[in-house]
Design a protein around this motif. Structure first.
Motif, PDB file in Angstrom:
ATOM      1  N   TRP A 144     -87.055  14.005  -0.004  1.00  0.00           N
ATOM      2  CA  TRP A 144     -86.617  12.502  -0.657  1.00  0.00           C
ATOM      3  C   TRP A 144     -87.544  11.970  -0.930  1.00  0.00           C
ATOM      4  O   TRP A 144     -87.669  11.770  -2.652  1.00  0.00           O
TER       5      TRP A 144
ATOM      6  N   PRO B  90     -78.049   7.757  -1.088  1.00  0.00           N
ATOM      7  CA  PRO B  90     -78.100   9.356   0.375  1.00  0.00           C
ATOM      8  C   PRO B  90     -79.908   9.025   0.856  1.00  0.00           C
ATOM      9  O   PRO B  90     -80.644   8.468  -0.099  1.00  0.00           O
TER      10      PRO B  90
ATOM     11  N   TRP C 184     -79.159  13.026   1.739  1.00  0.00           N
ATOM     12  CA  TRP C 184     -79.766  13.531   0.580  1.00  0.00           C
ATOM     13  C   TRP C 184     -79.637  14.922   0.538  1.00  0.00           C
ATOM     14  O   TRP C 184     -79.890  15.562   0.508  1.00  0.00           O
ATOM     15  N   ARG C 185     -79.376  15.130  -1.052  1.00  0.00           N
ATOM     16  CA  ARG C 185     -79.872  16.687  -1.853  1.00  0.00           C
ATOM     17  C   ARG C 185     -80.732  16.180  -2.889  1.00  0.00           C
ATOM     18  O   ARG C 185     -79.926  14.941  -3.550  1.00  0.00           O
ATOM     19  N   GLU C 186     -80.998  17.692  -3.212  1.00  0.00           N
ATOM     20  CA  GLU C 186     -81.604  17.773  -4.799  1.00  0.00           C
ATOM     21  C   GLU C 186     -81.049  17.301  -5.149  1.00  0.00           C
ATOM     22  O   GLU C 186     -79.155  17.341  -5.720  1.00  0.00           O
TER      23      GLU C 186
ATOM     24  N   GLN D 258     -79.563  14.108  -6.137  1.00  0.00           N
ATOM     25  CA  GLN D 258     -78.575  13.127  -5.853  1.00  0.00           C
ATOM     26  C   GLN D 258     -79.540  12.049  -6.483  1.00  0.00           C
ATOM     27  O   GLN D 258     -80.524  11.357  -5.799  1.00  0.00           O
TER      28      GLN D 258
END
Length: 275
Positions: free
Chosen positions: A40, A242, A250-252, A254
């Motif tokens: 992140w 996120p 969180w995800r890549e 986002q």
């Protein structure tokens, strides 16, 4: 993030810090197998065009610093805990690791393109003077246009909410054949503007119960914007998710949110004033 600012008691006698004294136990208790926090932070740095030189302040065991190093950055990890730093040098090599206090640090002539401060490390600045000391140190360490990236608890979440305060949280896990159990209680100290934590550890190896106390500053979003502006920082992002410790995480790919209502805050700020 380090546990080095916790106070410890066994039967009310100050002795040791279970997590700081045992960094491998810390990583077992707080696993991050996907390295979400470091990823992140790297995403924030990349989206805002930060240069390669990064200071990870409050680096703890070095997992996030090593992840940033693996992304191609030149990383310095800083912490107060000697045990954490020793662990980081062996188990998460690549970054340079130094001992420094986030309340006020001077790393000499070293300059950085970004300062990263994850897992509520910034909230160990309990007083206005300590927060000023941290931001003044960041301003001195950063190049013009450098970034401050931070992730922390959100003080505003506790305005009228008690769901995290009502009932102690119990967690258990096994490490090296010993079963550990922690009971954690959070309370709000409104006078000091702190979220206080008492964590009691027990284990099945015959050791006596160990009580550890710590606290985080309850910073509110507008308050944070004000103190950052006073130190020459422009807020680029300030949102509740996120992030690496939100649900869902969180995800890549986002993008950041637009509200600051949930229990985590995520910050990206740029130094606009001269050093």
């Amino acid at each position: 993030m380090t546990a080095s600012r916790e106070r410890q008691t066994v039967g009310r006698a100050a002795t040791r810090n279970l997590l700081t004294d045992n960094p491998e136990l810390y990583e077992a208790r707080f696993p991050d197998p996907e390295r979400l926090a470091g990823r992140w932070a790297e995403d924030c740095l990349r989206r805002h065009g930060a240069g390669a030189r990064v200071l990870d302040m409050g680096c703890g065991t070095g997992r996030d610093a090593a992840r940033l190093h693996g992304a191609g950055r030149t990383v310095t990890g800083a912490d107060l805990s000697g045990a954490m730093l020793a662990h980081a040098r062996v188990h998460h090599p690549g970054p340079a690791y130094v001992r420094a206090d986030l309340h006020g640090f001077d790393l000499g002539r070293a300059v950085f393109d970004a300062v990263v401060c994850l897992d509520s490390s910034l909230l160990y600045c309990h007083t206005g003077d300590q927060l000023d000391g941290f931001l003044a140190s960041c301003r001195h360490a950063l190049v013009p246009g450098g970034l401050l990236v931070a992730e922390m608890r959100n003080g505003a979440y506790f305005l009228g909410r008690t769901d995290l305060l009502d009932t102690p949280t119990v967690d258990g896990f096994t490490w090296r054949g010993t079963a550990y159990r922690s009971t954690t209680t959070l309370t709000v100290d409104r006078t000091a503007q702190l979220l206080r934590r008492v964590r009691v550890w027990t284990s099945d190896d015959g050791a006596p119960p160990l009580e550890q106390c710590s606290a985080w500053r309850l910073l509110f979003p507008l308050e944070l914007r004000h103190v950052l502006a006073a130190h020459g920082f422009e807020v680029l992002e300030l949102h509740d998710g996120p992030g690496p410790r939100t649900e869902p995480p969180w995800r890549e790919g986002q993008l950041p949110g637009t509200t600051t209502d949930a229990d985590r805050l995520h910050l990206v700020a740029r130094l606009t004033a001269p050093r």
